[in-house]
Design an enzyme around this catalytic site. Structure first.
Site, PDB file in Angstrom:
ATOM      1  CD1 TRP A 101      23.404  25.830 -19.466  1.00 36.55           C
ATOM      2  CD2 TRP A 101      21.540  26.028 -20.707  1.00 36.55           C
ATOM      3  NE1 TRP A 101      22.546  26.804 -18.941  1.00 36.55           N
ATOM      4  CE2 TRP A 101      21.314  26.849 -19.441  1.00 36.55           C
ATOM      5  CE3 TRP A 101      20.679  25.748 -21.697  1.00 36.55           C
ATOM      6  CZ2 TRP A 101      20.168  27.374 -19.436  1.00 36.55           C
ATOM      7  CZ3 TRP A 101      19.188  26.510 -21.746  1.00 36.55           C
ATOM      8  CH2 TRP A 101      19.209  27.180 -20.413  1.00 36.55           C
ATOM      9  CG  ASP A 171      26.842  26.928 -25.239  1.00 35.28           C
ATOM     10  OD1 ASP A 171      27.285  28.191 -25.167  1.00 35.28           O
ATOM     11  OD2 ASP A 171      25.811  26.469 -24.656  1.00 35.28           O
ATOM     12  CE  LYS A 195      23.027  32.852 -19.641  1.00 37.28           C
ATOM     13  NZ  LYS A 195      23.015  31.519 -19.959  1.00 37.28           N
TER      14      LYS A 195
HETATM   15  C1  LIG Z   1      22.035  30.465 -20.579  1.00 37.45           C
HETATM   16  C2  LIG Z   1      22.744  29.191 -21.344  1.00 37.45           C
HETATM   17  C3  LIG Z   1      22.248  28.717 -22.522  1.00 37.45           C
HETATM   18  C4  LIG Z   1      20.825  29.128 -23.145  1.00 37.45           C
HETATM   19  O1  LIG Z   1      20.700  30.523 -23.474  1.00 37.45           O
HETATM   20  P1  LIG Z   1      19.417  31.145 -24.068  1.00 37.45           P
HETATM   21  O2  LIG Z   1      20.019  32.118 -25.016  1.00 37.45           O
HETATM   22  O3  LIG Z   1      18.523  31.383 -23.017  1.00 37.45           O
HETATM   23  O4  LIG Z   1      18.906  29.945 -25.143  1.00 37.45           O
HETATM   24  C5  LIG Z   1      22.977  27.986 -23.400  1.00 37.45           C
HETATM   25  N1  LIG Z   1      24.191  27.471 -22.903  1.00 37.45           N
HETATM   26  C6  LIG Z   1      24.853  28.049 -21.664  1.00 37.45           C
HETATM   27  C7  LIG Z   1      26.125  27.585 -21.332  1.00 37.45           C
HETATM   28  C8  LIG Z   1      24.066  29.116 -20.907  1.00 37.45           C
HETATM   29  O5  LIG Z   1      24.845  29.613 -19.990  1.00 37.45           O
END
Ligand SMILES: *Cc1c(COP(=O)(O)O)cnc(C)c1O
Length: 360
Positions: A101, A171, A195
């Site tokens: 990511w 993030d 998540k």
């Molecule tokens: C799942 C995830 C993403 C991507 O998320 P989307 O909403 O599918 O774009 C980005 N960063 C992290 C840390 C993730 O776990």
């Protein structure tokens, strides 16, 4: 009705009480005569929902008035582009590469300017967090970017990087609301909620207000300008109304539990049960350097692909689902987010112990 123990990395398990409440309110939300799904986002009743969600979120995370809280769409992946669009005034930024990511965000930033790799743990399949105490950050960088909890590889920063005065963008998709945070250390903290916080379709971004300006990269779409969203209280266009409503219920659930410090204690207790077993097992091994282990995502392997596949198959049949590791890592991964009850982790470990005995 039969519910499984769902170890999915995302979309993931939600608190049962939240799902039940949503089911009860499905046909008639508190006397409105309609479902939240059917409501105008401009109605008084919906305005109360989104405002209360924001208030509860601010209270949980302890967010001062210096920060905006935005409810957005496009997933974390859309936000990978929003960061440079809104922050890359000098067209240069530093990225720490700790997994897929972070790498995707880094690659996206390259579309807009010079993205510099400050550190990486790619040399050991992202099984650790690199030393971030003295990074080659230069004066002309607009920000430093991290992925704080690496969903796929199961690592987490235990200490934030020294950004040498630069804006920290983080993030937190897979560790959102899992423990207390000091928001003042961040310029931008954001995550997709699917998540640990709610259903797919909502991104929550906490942004220091002085970073929200008209001065964005040329060509930035109106909707992706943080200023647009901020000036309109996340209601410039139709927001993901139902998703925000569910997030609001999850905030209440965490508040009722005692807030983020209690959440952290519970998460540490759950993770310890699993990691302790991985450390003593002769069959299963954790794949991450112990000091950098995530409380949320726990990858593990047997070292034998056939045995891994047998384990996943038998676990699924026994009601422990979504344990297959990410396709880039293999093996297994148990995501044990806030809503995974302690019993679920205990039951999984019992199942693993039995599997180990039976397959010696
Ligand atoms: C799942 C995830 C993403 C991507 O998320 P989307 O909403 O599918 O774009 C980005 N960063 C992290 C840390 C993730 O776990």
């Amino acid at each position: 009705m039969s519910r499984v123990y769902n170890f999915s990395a995302g979309p993931a398990v939600l608190p049962e009480s939240v799902l039940k409440e949503a089911a009860e309110e499905m046909m008639d939300y508190r006397g409105s005569g309609m479902s939240v799904m059917e409501m105008s986002h401009r109605s008084k009743v919906y305005d109360d929902i989104i405002k209360e969600a924001e208030r509860d979120f601010r209270e949980l995370v302890n967010i001062s008035d210096d920060y905006a809280v935005l409810f957005l769409q496009g997933g974390a992946s859309q936000f990978f582009a929003e960061v440079p669009m809104n922050l890359m005034k000098n067209r240069k930024a530093g990225y720490i590469i700790t997994g897929q990511w972070a790498k995707k965000a880094f690659q996206e930033a390259k579309l807009y300017g010079e993205a510099v790799e400050l550190a990486s743990s790619a040399d050991k399949t992202f099984s650790y967090i690199p030393d971030v105490s003295d990074l080659p950050i230069t004066d002309d960088m607009d920000y430093v970017y991290i992925c704080e909890n690496n969903t796929i590889y199961g690592t987490k920063y235990k200490k934030l990087p020294d950004t040498k005065g630069k804006i920290l963008v983080s993030d937190v998709s897979s560790c959102f609301l899992s423990e207390p945070v000091d928001i003042t250390k961040y310029g931008v903290m954001y995550g997709g909620v699917q998540k640990n916080v709610g259903p797919a379709g909502v991104v929550i971004a906490v942004i220091r207000k002085n970073l929200i300006t008209e001065d964005v990269l040329p060509g930035t779409p109106t909707l992706l300008k943080w200023k647009t969203q901020f000036d309109n209280d996340s209601l410039y266009n139709t927001p993901p109304t139902y998703g925000i409503y569910i997030c609001g219920k999850v905030f209440k659930w965490i508040k009722d539990m005692g807030g983020l410090s209690v959440m952290k204690e519970k998460n540490e207790e759950k993770a310890k049960i699993l990691y302790d077993y991985l450390d003593e097992s002769r069959m299963f091994k954790g794949t991450v350097v112990p000091g950098d282990r995530s409380l949320m995502n726990v990858p593990f392997v047997t070292g034998n692909e056939e045995l891994d596949a047998k384990f996943v198959k038998e676990a699924t049949a026994a009601g422990f689902v979504n344990l297959k590791g990410h396709r880039t890592v293999g093996g297994m991964r148990a995501s044990i987010y806030n809503a995974m009850p302690r019993e679920g982790v205990v039951a999984l470990v019992d199942f693993m112990k039995k599997f180990e005995v039976d397959n010696k």
